[in-house]
Enzyme design. Structure first.
Site, mmCIF file in Angstrom:
data_model
loop_
_atom_site.group_PDB
_atom_site.id
_atom_site.type_symbol
_atom_site.label_atom_id
_atom_site.label_comp_id
_atom_site.label_asym_id
_atom_site.label_seq_id
_atom_site.Cartn_x
_atom_site.Cartn_y
_atom_site.Cartn_z
ATOM 1 N N TYR A 167 -12.535 -31.615 79.111
ATOM 2 C CA TYR A 167 -13.771 -31.993 79.812
ATOM 3 C C TYR A 167 -13.504 -32.999 80.925
ATOM 4 O O TYR A 167 -14.164 -32.967 81.968
ATOM 5 C CB TYR A 167 -14.804 -32.612 78.866
ATOM 6 C CG TYR A 167 -15.058 -31.891 77.584
ATOM 7 C CD1 TYR A 167 -14.864 -30.520 77.441
ATOM 8 C CD2 TYR A 167 -15.516 -32.589 76.478
ATOM 9 C CE1 TYR A 167 -15.119 -29.868 76.247
ATOM 10 C CE2 TYR A 167 -15.777 -31.949 75.278
ATOM 11 C CZ TYR A 167 -15.569 -30.590 75.170
ATOM 12 O OH TYR A 167 -15.815 -29.953 73.994
ATOM 13 N N LYS B 23 -30.086 -31.413 94.280
ATOM 14 C CA LYS B 23 -30.214 -32.571 95.169
ATOM 15 C C LYS B 23 -31.516 -33.261 94.770
ATOM 16 O O LYS B 23 -32.590 -32.657 94.820
ATOM 17 C CB LYS B 23 -30.295 -32.122 96.626
ATOM 18 C CG LYS B 23 -30.513 -33.275 97.607
ATOM 19 C CD LYS B 23 -30.793 -32.786 99.010
ATOM 20 C CE LYS B 23 -29.557 -32.161 99.598
ATOM 21 N NZ LYS B 23 -29.710 -31.916 101.064
#
Length: 120
Positions: A54, A99
């Protein structure tokens, strides 16, 4: 056996966008990933070498997020390609790139693109 690894809400400050303001000032972006791979060996072995690390995934995403793009689609596509290059054992990737507070004059929490790619 296939395994899905999910990394949620990875936050980055980056300068993606079309307007000069976005590329100069930047914004906060969130990446969510689901990686699918044949990781049955890791299920049995409990060995990091048998899975997808990860921390390495995060570093790949971080590196690609640091490269400015005009479009979310382009940044997301680069991340997908870099992950597949780094982890050729991947069978599928689902990536959502958001975003936060996009600058287009409305009260919108985020604007996102979702890319899904299957291999083989």
């Amino acid at each position: 056996m296939t395994v899905q690894i999910e990394l949620e809400t990875m936050k980055f400050y980056a300068c993606h966008g079309v307007s000069p303001q976005e590329t100069r000032v930047g914004n906060t972006f969130v990446v969510n990933l689901v990686l699918t791979a044949p990781l049955e060996k890791a299920v049995a072995s409990d060995d990091l070498e048998d899975t997808i690390n990860y921390a390495v995934v995060y570093e790949v995403v971080k590196r690609e997020m640091a490269i400015p793009s005009k479009l979310l689609e382009h940044a997301a596509g680069r991340i997908l390609a870099a992950l597949k290059d780094t982890f050729p054992q991947l069978l599928a990737i689902e990536l959502k790139l958001s975003k936060l507070n996009p600058p287009f004059g409305g009260d919108v929490y985020s604007a996102s693109v979702i890319l899904r790619e299957s291999y083989g």
